[in-house]
Design an enzyme around this catalytic site. Structure first.
Site: not given
Ligand code: GLC
Length: 532
Positions: A201, A264
């Protein structure tokens, strides 16, 4: 390419666990539910399942606020249920990828409870604490991604802590080696349990400017934009010293055989590709979200494919993502009529595809009124259109009252058309979108050129995109008509001879000689007799 790794050959499928399959009637999906649907995933043909967070959590951000990295939230089951899921998945040849959330914990995590207890607590430095600015306000101008300032005052100790997301999600201090060591052990815990990898994440957030300088104003900010757009995140994210931190994570991943590290990252292409690591010692797959943000035209798609290809480091493996739990559904972004061509594009580009659950049956955003919102971002900044509930609604499996998702009341509403648009209905209909996805995935498996071959653009003429996938053994041409109008005479390079393997309409297999005709929103894959 015979030695291609599973995460290069395979297709990832993201499950949002709250919305996939409920087995205990509480209206929220669970691990036994995912397990019950493994055979569906095998029938679909995907290789790896990435499951959004399932760890104990107060659910302020639906699991992205983790209170215990080495457990399972009772909503989803327990460790035994998890082990059953891994065993059954592996027995079917499916990989399991977990969502690792290292940037922040829940404010209920024992580490933060200790950290906040006093300025002198040994865990104080596990999080990011700063004195107030001279005027008593926040230490700098960093904003929360979910609205308002990124700093919250702790009145007891008189200091602020930083949270890039909710105040219930305090950021960990990754400059602290003890934090890094603890998080490495989390990865080991799950890999020892058989997990095949992690989606990390907000990996580009892990390090922040050591001097906590203000972010510069964003000249493109307009009133009505979410708060996070007020400033350019140049000091709060994507710091050069994040890369050694990621290399350490990768080192831990590599302690175990054949695991994958996915990051991500929402950044422009040139900065995104840095996350492969200077020596390919970063993420195996820094998620490529270009298709999510692209305007859907042939020239634009051709351009971004070329840009990405050119930017990839030597040996860096590409990947493509069409949707996820933070973005409007693909069917809602580009319109239902274009979902077939989008599916063909995703599954014929060079690089690992990631699908989002339900996109294979054309799920659309389900409208959810602001007053019914669950998503904390929507609650904090209502009415701006930032809510993410619409793309997180339950999977419709069949025409039964709660669509086979639950025997109870679903936590988010089902789509109004669930009795008609569901897995069971589409499973029986080869002409359905699900039928097309299955055919495309089967074709990708049967023709290694589709995962291993090179990519060569032939043309982006009007709204038709034509490209080749080539290997020593095979050559396949893909032609996609993104327009609502028929394209009766698409010229192909001289000497093009072949046979249609698959049309998005699934109704043609004719010979092709020199040119092609495509109906509105039709794509075809053509096996060529010889390289051109
Ligand atoms: C990422 C996740 C999202 C979340 C954020 C904070 O972007 O995909 O759903 O709210 O991180 O963890």
């Amino acid at each position: 390419m015979s030695q291609a790794r599973w995460w290069q050959r395979g297709i990832f499928y993201q499950v949002y666990p709250r919305s996939f399959q409920d087995t205990n009637g509480d209206g929220i999906g669970d691990l036994d539910g995912i397990r019950a649907r493994l055979d569906y995933l095998v029938t679909l043909g995907v290789d790896a399942v990435w499951i959004s967070p399932i760890f104990p959590s107060p659910m302020a951000d639906f699991g992205y606020d983790v209170a215990d990295y080495c457990g399972i939230d009772p909503i989803f089951g327990d460790l035994e249920a998890f082990d059953r899921l891994v065993a059954d998945a592996h027995a079917r040849g499916l990989k399991i990828v977990l969502d690792f959330v290292p940037n922040h914990t829940s404010d209920q995590h024992p580490w933060f409870v200790e950290s906040r207890a006093s300025r002198h607590n040994p865990r104080r430095d596990w999080y990011i604490w700063r004195d107030p600015a001279p005027d008593g306000g926040p230490p700098n101008n960093w904003m929360s991604n979910f609205g308002g300032p990124g700093w919250t005052l702790d009145p007891a100790s008189g200091q602020y802590y930083y949270h890039a997301f909710l105040r219930e999600q305090p950021d960990l201090n990754w400059r602290n080696p003890a934090v890094r060591a603890a998080m490495h052990d989390v990865l080991r815990f799950w890999m020892a349990r058989g997990v095949d990898g992690f989606r990390v994440d907000v990996i580009w957030h892990l390090m922040k400017d050591a001097d906590f300088r203000d972010n510069p104003p964003n000249p493109e900010y307009e009133p009505g934009d979410p708060d996070i757009r007020r400033f350019i995140q140049s000091h709060s994210t994507d710091q050069p010293d994040v890369h050694p931190i990621i290399a350490e994570l990768r080192g831990v991943i590599d302690e175990y055989e054949d695991r994958v590290l996915i990051g991500e990252i929402y950044l422009p292409i040139d900065r995104l590709v840095a996350y492969y690591g200077a020596n390919l010692d970063g993420a195996h797959l820094p998620f490529n979200f270009q298709l999510i943000h692209a305007s859907w035209s042939a020239p634009r798609l051709a351009e971004l494919i070329a840009e990405y290809d050119a930017a990839l480091p030597e040996g860096g493996w590409p990947n493509w993502v069409l949707g996820n739990h933070d973005q409007p559904r693909i069917a809602s972004r580009i319109g239902c009529r274009r979902t077939r061509v989008a599916a063909m594009l995703l599954l014929t580009l060079r690089g690992t595809p990631t699908m989002y659950y339900g996109d294979e049956i054309g799920m659309e955003n389900v409208p959810i009124a602001t007053e019914d919102a669950h998503d904390p971002w929507e609650k904090n900044e209502p009415g701006l259109g930032v809510g993410r509930d619409p793309e997180r609604t339950p999977m419709p499996w069949d025409a039964s009252p709660a669509a086979g998702f639950t025997t109870g009341r679903p936590w988010l509403p089902l789509a109004a058309d669930s009795a008609r648009r569901n897995v069971a209905a589409q499973m029986e209909d080869p002409a359905s979108l699900l039928g097309l996805y299955r055919a495309l995935i089967a074709l990708r498996r049967a023709h290694p050129v589709l995962h291993a071959g090179t990519y060569r653009k032939i043309a982006a003429l009007g709204d038709v995109l034509v490209f080749l996938r080539e290997s020593e053994q095979e050559c396949v041409l893909v032609a996609l008509n993104l327009a609502e109008t028929a394209q009766d005479d698409i010229p192909l390079p001289p000497g093009t001879l072949g046979r249609v393997l698959l049309s998005t309409a699934r109704d043609r297999e004719e010979r092709v000689e020199g040119h092609l005709a495509l109906r509105p929103d039709e794509g075809v894959i053509v096996a060529l007799d010889a390289r051109i």
